[in-house]
Design a protein around this motif. Structure first.
Motif, short mmCIF file in Angstrom:
data_model
loop_
_atom_site.label_atom_id
_atom_site.label_comp_id
_atom_site.label_asym_id
_atom_site.label_seq_id
_atom_site.Cartn_x
_atom_site.Cartn_y
_atom_site.Cartn_z
N UNK A 161 -70.16 -21.71 30.35
CA UNK A 161 -70.06 -22.52 29.15
C UNK A 161 -68.59 -22.83 28.90
N UNK A 162 -68.26 -24.11 28.98
CA UNK A 162 -66.88 -24.55 28.78
C UNK A 162 -66.76 -25.15 27.38
N UNK A 163 -65.89 -24.56 26.58
CA UNK A 163 -65.71 -25.03 25.21
C UNK A 163 -65.07 -26.41 25.19
N UNK A 164 -65.58 -27.26 24.31
CA UNK A 164 -65.04 -28.61 24.13
C UNK A 164 -65.19 -28.97 22.65
N UNK A 165 -64.20 -29.63 22.13
CA UNK A 165 -64.28 -30.10 20.75
C UNK A 165 -63.75 -31.52 20.70
N UNK A 166 -64.11 -32.30 19.78
CA UNK A 166 -65.19 -32.06 18.82
C UNK A 166 -66.54 -32.42 19.42
N UNK A 167 -67.59 -32.09 18.71
CA UNK A 167 -68.93 -32.49 19.15
C UNK A 167 -69.02 -34.00 19.00
N UNK A 168 -69.44 -34.65 20.06
CA UNK A 168 -69.60 -36.10 20.02
C UNK A 168 -70.68 -36.49 21.01
N UNK A 169 -71.07 -37.73 21.00
CA UNK A 169 -72.10 -38.20 21.90
C UNK A 169 -73.46 -38.26 21.24
N UNK A 170 -74.48 -38.54 22.06
CA UNK A 170 -75.82 -38.79 21.50
C UNK A 170 -76.43 -37.60 20.77
N UNK A 171 -76.16 -36.40 21.21
CA UNK A 171 -76.76 -35.23 20.55
C UNK A 171 -76.17 -35.06 19.15
N UNK A 172 -74.86 -35.10 19.05
CA UNK A 172 -74.20 -34.95 17.74
C UNK A 172 -74.60 -36.09 16.81
N UNK A 173 -74.69 -37.30 17.34
CA UNK A 173 -75.09 -38.45 16.52
C UNK A 173 -76.52 -38.28 16.00
N UNK A 174 -77.42 -37.84 16.88
CA UNK A 174 -78.82 -37.65 16.47
C UNK A 174 -78.96 -36.56 15.43
N UNK A 175 -78.24 -35.48 15.59
CA UNK A 175 -78.31 -34.39 14.61
C UNK A 175 -77.74 -34.83 13.27
N UNK A 176 -76.66 -35.57 13.29
CA UNK A 176 -76.09 -36.08 12.04
C UNK A 176 -77.11 -36.96 11.34
N UNK A 177 -77.77 -37.84 12.08
CA UNK A 177 -78.79 -38.71 11.50
C UNK A 177 -79.96 -37.88 10.95
N UNK A 189 -74.04 -24.71 17.31
CA UNK A 189 -73.55 -24.67 18.68
C UNK A 189 -74.43 -25.58 19.53
N UNK A 190 -73.81 -26.48 20.27
CA UNK A 190 -74.53 -27.39 21.16
C UNK A 190 -74.09 -27.12 22.59
N UNK A 191 -75.05 -27.01 23.47
CA UNK A 191 -74.76 -26.80 24.88
C UNK A 191 -75.39 -27.96 25.65
N UNK A 192 -74.55 -28.78 26.30
CA UNK A 192 -75.01 -29.95 27.03
C UNK A 192 -74.50 -29.91 28.46
N UNK A 193 -75.21 -30.59 29.35
CA UNK A 193 -74.74 -30.71 30.73
C UNK A 193 -73.92 -31.98 30.87
N UNK A 194 -73.44 -32.25 32.06
CA UNK A 194 -72.58 -33.41 32.30
C UNK A 194 -73.29 -34.73 32.02
N UNK A 195 -74.61 -34.75 32.09
CA UNK A 195 -75.39 -35.95 31.81
C UNK A 195 -75.71 -36.10 30.32
N UNK A 253 -73.83 -20.98 14.72
CA UNK A 253 -72.61 -20.19 14.90
C UNK A 253 -72.91 -18.75 14.52
N UNK A 254 -72.37 -17.84 15.30
CA UNK A 254 -72.66 -16.43 15.10
C UNK A 254 -73.77 -15.96 16.03
N UNK A 255 -74.43 -16.88 16.73
CA UNK A 255 -75.52 -16.56 17.63
C UNK A 255 -75.19 -16.94 19.08
N UNK A 256 -73.90 -17.02 19.39
CA UNK A 256 -73.49 -17.41 20.74
C UNK A 256 -73.99 -16.40 21.78
N UNK A 257 -73.98 -15.12 21.45
CA UNK A 257 -74.48 -14.10 22.39
C UNK A 257 -75.96 -14.33 22.69
#
Length: 177
Positions: free
Chosen positions: A55-71, A19-25, A34-38
């Motif tokens: 917390x507004x749900x959005x899919x799929x995970x994309x952007x610099x955070x998802x790219x960095x974690x994949x790397x 689970x990734x939580x990001x702001x507008x920036x 997952x399973x630890x949202x509470x």
């Protein structure tokens, strides 16, 4: 009371969905399993007690955070180093979390040595509490903190994940020449 709007996305990992939580920036505010949202919601309420966290749900995970974690999961451990973070919490918690980010990949620190490093050698228990309140698992590498006897101690995502992360980093960490 201000309203803080964050985007909640999920991304796959070798250890299960994250689970990734990001702001507008696109600054990372929280990372959990997952399973630890509470737990994530509770940590956000504690870190921003004067604000309403939405917390507004959005899919799929994309952007610099998802790219960095994949790397990172592909073995590029330094990929997490430059991620923009935005943290609530107390001054002490932020001091502990900054110290966590300074532990090199492939190594560990005891709670006692980390407390001494931040100039608070008697604050081992408080440091443990701050470590446990870390909202950004992996990026603020609380998994690199172990007991004084080198035993794996608590990890909110489970000790199996902690062991996997430590093994992954030991395998991919750059060794000195």
């Amino acid at each position: 009371m201000a309203q803080l709007n964050f985007l909640l996305t999920r991304m796959p990992s070798p250890l299960g969905p994250i689970l990734l939580l990001c702001d507008a920036q696109q600054r990372l505010r929280a990372l959990d399993w997952q399973g630890y949202e509470a737990r994530m919601q509770l940590l956000m309420r504690r870190q921003y007690p004067r604000d309403e966290v939405v917390m507004q749900a959005r899919t799929p995970a994309q952007g610099p955070v998802a790219e960095a974690l994949t790397a990172y999961f592909d073995g590029e451990l330094q990929a997490l180093d430059g991620l923009a973070l935005a943290l609530g919490g107390t001054d002490f918690q932020r001091q502990v979390w900054a110290a966590l980010r300074g532990i090199p990949a492939g190594s560990t620190r005891s709670y006692a040595s980390l407390a001494a490093q931040i100039g608070r050698p008697a604050a081992v228990r408080a440091l443990g509490m701050a470590n446990g309140a870390n909202p950004i698992s992996i990026v603020l590498p609380c998994h690199r903190v172990i007991g004084s006897n080198a035993a794996l101690t608590g990890y909110a995502g489970g000790l199996q994940r902690k062991q996997w992360l430590l093994n992954h980093e030991a395998t991919h960490a750059k060794k000195p020449a």
